[in-house]
Design an enzyme around this catalytic site. Structure first.
Site, mmCIF file in Angstrom:
data_model
loop_
_atom_site.group_PDB
_atom_site.id
_atom_site.type_symbol
_atom_site.label_atom_id
_atom_site.label_comp_id
_atom_site.label_asym_id
_atom_site.label_seq_id
_atom_site.Cartn_x
_atom_site.Cartn_y
_atom_site.Cartn_z
ATOM 1 N N THR A 66 -33.937 -32.671 -76.835
ATOM 2 C CA THR A 66 -34.793 -32.743 -78.025
ATOM 3 C C THR A 66 -34.644 -31.471 -78.854
ATOM 4 O O THR A 66 -34.721 -31.512 -80.085
ATOM 5 C CB THR A 66 -36.257 -32.941 -77.613
ATOM 6 O OG1 THR A 66 -36.600 -31.982 -76.601
ATOM 7 C CG2 THR A 66 -36.485 -34.335 -77.040
ATOM 8 N N ASP A 67 -34.423 -30.337 -78.197
ATOM 9 C CA ASP A 67 -34.241 -29.073 -78.922
ATOM 10 C C ASP A 67 -32.936 -29.038 -79.703
ATOM 11 O O ASP A 67 -32.810 -28.277 -80.674
ATOM 12 C CB ASP A 67 -34.271 -27.888 -77.950
ATOM 13 C CG ASP A 67 -35.659 -27.609 -77.409
ATOM 14 O OD1 ASP A 67 -36.644 -27.958 -78.098
ATOM 15 O OD2 ASP A 67 -35.767 -27.052 -76.307
ATOM 16 N N ASN A 68 -31.956 -29.835 -79.290
ATOM 17 C CA ASN A 68 -30.659 -29.830 -79.982
ATOM 18 C C ASN A 68 -30.748 -30.351 -81.411
ATOM 19 O O ASN A 68 -29.842 -30.106 -82.218
ATOM 20 C CB ASN A 68 -29.624 -30.644 -79.206
ATOM 21 C CG ASN A 68 -29.194 -29.995 -77.909
ATOM 22 O OD1 ASN A 68 -28.734 -30.675 -76.994
ATOM 23 N ND2 ASN A 68 -29.352 -28.678 -77.791
ATOM 24 N N ARG B 58 -19.310 -22.614 -76.710
ATOM 25 C CA ARG B 58 -18.720 -21.321 -76.352
ATOM 26 C C ARG B 58 -17.225 -21.466 -76.046
ATOM 27 O O ARG B 58 -16.426 -20.590 -76.361
ATOM 28 C CB ARG B 58 -19.457 -20.728 -75.151
ATOM 29 C CG ARG B 58 -20.706 -19.954 -75.530
ATOM 30 C CD ARG B 58 -21.519 -19.579 -74.317
ATOM 31 N NE ARG B 58 -22.284 -20.713 -73.811
ATOM 32 C CZ ARG B 58 -22.998 -20.682 -72.695
ATOM 33 N NH1 ARG B 58 -23.005 -19.584 -71.956
ATOM 34 N NH2 ARG B 58 -23.697 -21.732 -72.315
ATOM 35 N N ASP C 215 -23.010 -27.762 -69.947
ATOM 36 C CA ASP C 215 -23.261 -26.619 -70.821
ATOM 37 C C ASP C 215 -21.978 -25.823 -71.057
ATOM 38 O O ASP C 215 -21.203 -25.605 -70.125
ATOM 39 C CB ASP C 215 -24.322 -25.717 -70.170
ATOM 40 C CG ASP C 215 -24.898 -24.707 -71.143
ATOM 41 O OD1 ASP C 215 -24.749 -24.901 -72.366
ATOM 42 O OD2 ASP C 215 -25.497 -23.717 -70.684
#
Length: 263
Positions: free
Chosen positions: A84-86, A42, A38
């Protein structure tokens, strides 16, 4: 002055890293390490770069950390690359990531580190939504390494923890139906072991230790079922900035813990 201080700090950094390495090598290693990568975007944003550059840096760091895992003798590693959210990210970013996955899958099939260390690579997750080119490339990589007996590397691509459990239950029910069992018979005989045998990671040990970078203190659905008794470490550093010292400190923290497994 700043350059001089930096020049002086490098030998001290190296000496500390070597001392930490010797200390950690004497302790127990996780059989299965989970990594939530992660902070790529950023990191790029902080440098005024595009998200694409952040993901490029993240890929190079993943190769570096894989080498550290090989050095420490960790036998199974699962890295979460794309959830899957990506898929909900901006289309241009998703397309860039697809191209990156294709390139790296093709590259890994010929990578000397994968071949020399007999790393077996397997992709876990749903493949719907990926282009035929990406699917062919990851299947080729899996076939190329399926006979390897060194490290087992799971790459979680199109992965979601809830989706994994749903898929496991679906497979279990379809198998039961093929055997002529009724829903009542399935429900009465169902055990946690039945679910575990149908997960993406079936046949592998559950993760002993999970590291997440970027300072976020959550799993976000990573290996939901398998992480019931995992130890966790949340590193307050973005993934591309994750140093070997950070990795060794995480392992040292794991070694200092007493695992109770609910007892």
């Amino acid at each position: 002055m700043v350059r001089r201080l930096l020049a002086l700090s490098r030998p001290l950094y190296w000496l500390y890293e070597q001392r930490l390495l010797r200390e950690v090598k004497r302790g127990p290693m996780p059989r299965h390490l989970g990594l939530i990568l992660d902070g790529n975007r950023r990191y790029a944003r902080a440098l005024g770069l595009s998200p694409t550059k952040g993901h490029e840096f993240g890929v190079q760091k993943a190769y570096e950390v894989l080498e550290w895992c090989l050095e420490m003798g960790i036998k199974t590693v699962t890295v979460w690359v794309f959830s899957t959210d990506n898929f909900k990210r901006p289309p241009e970013e998703v397309e860039t990531l697809m191209n990156l996955f294709l390139r790296e899958a093709e590259r890994m099939a010929e990578d000397h580190r994968i071949l020399e260390h007999q790393v077996r690579v397997r992709f876990i997750g749903r493949r719907e939504g990926f282009s035929p080119e990406v699917v062919r490339a990851i299947e080729r990589l899996e076939r190329r390494t399926e006979g390897h007996r060194g490290m087992f590397l799971n790459i979680a691509l199109g992965y979601g923890g809830r989706e994994e459990i749903v898929d496991a239950v679906k497979r279990l029910l379809l198998e039961a139906e093929a055997r002529g069992l009724s829903p009542k018979e399935v429900a009465e005989g169902l055990t946690p072991e039945d679910i575990a045998r149908h997960l993406y990671t079936a046949g592998l040990p559950d993760p002993d230790f999970i590291i997440r970078t970027s300072g976020e203190i959550r799993l976000s659905g990573f290996l939901l079922w398998q992480s019931a008794y995992s130890e966790f470490y949340f590193a307050d550093v973005l993934w591309p900035e994750f140093r070997k010292i950070d990795f060794l400190r995480a392992l040292r923290s794991y070694q200092a813990r007493e695992r109770r497994f609910g007892r």
